[in-house]
Motif scaffolding. Sequence first.
Motif: not given
Lengths: 339, 291
Positions: B103, B101, A37, A35
């Motif tokens: 993601s 996770s 990005s 996360r």
Amino acid sequence: MPEILSYDFMRNALLAALLVGAVAPLVGIFLVQRRLSLIGDGLGHVALAGVAVGVLLDNQPIITALIAAVFAGVAIELIRVRGRTSGDIALAVMFYGGIAAGVVIINRVDGSQSSNLTSYLFGAITTTSTGDLIVFGVLSAVIIGVTLALRHRLFLAAGDEEYARASGLPVMALNITLSVLTAVTVVVSMRVVGLLLISALMIVPNAASQQVARSFRSATLWAVLFGMLSAVGGVVTSFYADTAAGGTIVLLAIAIFLLVAAVAALVTVATAHRHRVSERHPHEHGPGCGHEAVPHGDHVDYVHGSHLHAPHGGHYDEHADHATYPGATDPSDQEHVTR
Amino acid sequence: MRVTAVHQDSPLRGAPPAIRLDHASFGYGGRPFTEGVNLSVAQGEVVALLGPNGSGKSTTVRGLLGLTDHIAGSVEVLGTPLQDLADRSRLGYVPQRHTLSSSVRSTVREVIATGQLASRPWWRRATAADRATVTEAADTVGLADRLDSDVATLSGGQQRRVLIARALASRPDVLIMDEPTAGVDAANQVVLATVLRRLAALGVTMLVVTHELAALRGIVDRIVEMDAGHVSFDGTPRQYAEHRAAVSRAADAGHHHHYDVHHHDDEHDEPSGVLLSGAGPMDGPVEDGES
């Protein structure tokens, strides 16, 4: 030979696009996983300061940009480890300090109408020389080699840092490696898509691949495919439509993402009515659970009284009895028959 | 699995304890969060570690895993001092996590296989034997049929079992679990308990941090309770039930403060008999089908 291939500079441009299209999403998937990005964006800002120093010293801007970006990449990890709120502000100071210094120095050296500045900020792929291409090729080979060799470890360190540390992996070193890989990718990509658009090529193909993939491995392969498609497609489009190559590549990547997402959503809607969830089911089927297991295409059904239960996510689907439909050969056909 | 072979082949008597803490304290940034903790877990033993939040149980367990600083005292894992333990994969860790996770997409197989990474150098690829161990670990937790499913599509309890399988994939000598049953619905608790019972029957040494003793009934050999950074109880489940009953009686009689162990959590207020009885709502039909 198509017109586009008859020019030396376009052949170089297409090769550079192919390299960047493959490398950027390959590294980007770990940033998506962590996360982070937008970290590529920040490194791009700092790389501009490196470019400026190269321009100032009349040196190779690629080398100075590489030094600046790698330095920033290591610094990001060191700041992150401290985990303080002030770390966030330190990153902002570094990123914006980098781009501000870059703009000031380049304008001071080249004058305010500098085309050098825009070429680094938004890409100037058609100016790629054969010498640049060799440098990009070597750097890309290093990125691909390191990423492939460490991909499982990077996957674990990005997905479950605590477990990686408990099992004795050098998490800090892996995170710094990823940061340095990102920095090198930024520098390789800066001539192609530009420092302000690099993050898009690292992230958007991964956003698209997440819509179609079921495993990390296939997600990586799809992302690289989408990345190369956008980069090469963008260069070709920009040649015929006479548009800016960097922006065209990113717009194409976004178009691919939207198309893939739309198709994935349609498939979900189209198959939803044929998807029957079984009655409330507190018992979980598994090996030795007492219900007969029946291999069914790519999964296992369990005979539950007079019908079949197929594991699907956290619940069970009703699957028709195979024996009832001997004519159907494709397991996916059988799945949808209701009785 | 090899864990079992080791325990069956080697005589347990004379073997070093799986874990031995002698006046050990752990903490963060050089500051101890626990007092000197004395705790020994024999090989093949299943120990539940109880205690209210802030009692130091997580700090201790995370210290064993190298996640918190070892400040004082001695810590040995299978006879080797903790600081000399080169192969950390001898301790299999199942973290407290409600979900994995999500993601990026990853399959059950990919996640379990990461449990083996630390035990081989980075340039060496997974061998056929490694891959077989991954399948075996998935089978042990009852997920052999989900190996190629996306982990994000699994239920919370199933994801918890993926994490157990990941810890098993490195063929550890000791499994350390942090709240394996917390936040899991009843049906999945039954399955989890079955998995833990299966591991216990295989002779796997386990140290389980938990709030939910009922879910582990019949699996746990010993109960250790921590409070305010030190061990406040250490004994068999039966002794623990008596201990709790005595504490309750004392509380009812108004002599609460005669005992240095207080009521910390609602979970601890369950009737003592529950711990001892063999059949209860948690011993469901799955267990029967299992045997």
